[in-house]
Enzyme design. Structure first.
Site, PDB file in Angstrom:
ATOM      1  N   SER A  18     -30.450  11.792 -24.243  1.00  0.00           N
ATOM      2  CA  SER A  18     -30.647  12.873 -24.747  1.00  0.00           C
ATOM      3  C   SER A  18     -29.429  13.989 -25.033  1.00  0.00           C
ATOM      4  CB  SER A  18     -31.749  13.659 -24.259  1.00  0.00           C
ATOM      5  OG  SER A  18     -32.601  14.575 -24.792  1.00  0.00           O
ATOM      6  N   ASP A  37     -36.727   9.968 -26.722  1.00  0.00           N
ATOM      7  CA  ASP A  37     -35.850  10.484 -26.039  1.00  0.00           C
ATOM      8  C   ASP A  37     -35.553   9.553 -24.860  1.00  0.00           C
ATOM      9  OD1 ASP A  37     -34.984  12.388 -23.834  1.00  0.00           O
ATOM     10  OD2 ASP A  37     -35.614  13.886 -25.176  1.00  0.00           O
TER      11      ASP A  37
END
Length: 264
Positions: free
Chosen positions: A48, A162
């Site tokens: 991320s 993510d």
């Protein structure tokens, strides 16, 4: 498949950069201290926001340039990167990808100055997916695809979201890249301060933070050194508070210097 094992007669050092939205700006402060102390970094893996900052650094962007980019961000810039999308996520993410491409120069992961991998999550299987080849911006864009916020990305037949969902601190990824010593930056180690009363949104946010804390702790447990900036109170969208988050990263890295000097 790794983009290349780090070969050297010296002890190699890998950096595992965790997920945490705006809290990840503290990673810049960590990098500043590692550079100041001349602690060499031979490979980077990020999830991320860790993939964003680690990716910029791996391409050769100087840490002061990354800091300037972060501290110059304001609400006008952030809103300019939004491209609303109804299906699969509020934000399409094409503008974010173009923004990354412009800063990275449209390069490939294989062309990075340092071996690099971005970690994403296969939404169908729940597996962590290591992206260590191909277009750099596309890999980072996949790694930051927060569910219900960013539209997932299709790469290699997988629907990716993510990286923090499956590997919030990718220690084992960077170790598999050939690193003897792994320094982990865990953005979810600390809890926010206790409060006497919680409103409904606070309860939901605190519940997610508890989940992130436990998953990140499991991920980071095998690191040789863990750096844990105290950024628990920073909400996911606080990108305009870059200065104080970077300073917190510097404090955390400075506190970890005795351990770092023993290992490196």
């Amino acid at each position: 498949m790794s983009n290349g094992t780090v070969h050297s007669s010296k002890r190699t050092v890998g950096l595992a950069l965790g997920s945490g939205s705006a809290k990840g700006l503290s990673i810049i402060g960590v990098l500043k201290i590692l550079e100041r102390e001349r602690i060499p970094i031979d490979a980077i893996a990020g999830s991320s926001i860790g993939a964003v900052i680690g990716g910029l650094y791996a391409t050769g962007m100087r840490v002061d340039e990354i800091e300037t980019l972060a501290t110059a961000a304001d609400w006008k810039l952030l809103f300019s990167l939004l491209d609303p999308h109804i299906r699969q996520g509020l934000i399409r993410g094409d503008k974010v990808k173009r923004f990354l491409d412009e800063r990275i120069g449209g390069g490939l992961i294989e062309e990075c100055r340092l071996p690099f991998a971005a970690v994403a999550t296969d939404l169908r299987t729940g597996e962590a997916v290591v992206l260590d080849r191909g277009p750099m911006a596309a890999a980072i864009r996949a790694s930051i695809s927060v569910p219900l916020v960013f539209r997932p990305v299709r790469i290699g037949g997988r629907l990716l979201a993510d990286g923090g969902l499956s590997s919030p601190v990718p220690v084992e990824t960077v170790r598999r890249m050939g690193s003897d010593t792994v320094i982990a930056v865990n953005l979810n180690h600390h809890h926010p301060g206790e409060e006497e009363d919680f409103r409904l949104p606070d309860i939901a946010d605190r519940s997610l933070n508890i989940l992130r804390h436990h998953l990140a702790s499991m991920d980071a447990r095998t690191a040789d050194v863990m750096i844990a900036p105290r950024v628990a109170g920073a909400r996911w969208h606080r990108f305009t508070r870059a200065h104080e988050l970077i300073e917190e990263g510097e404090r955390a890295a400075t506190a970890a210097l005795p351990e770092l000097r023993k290992l490196v």
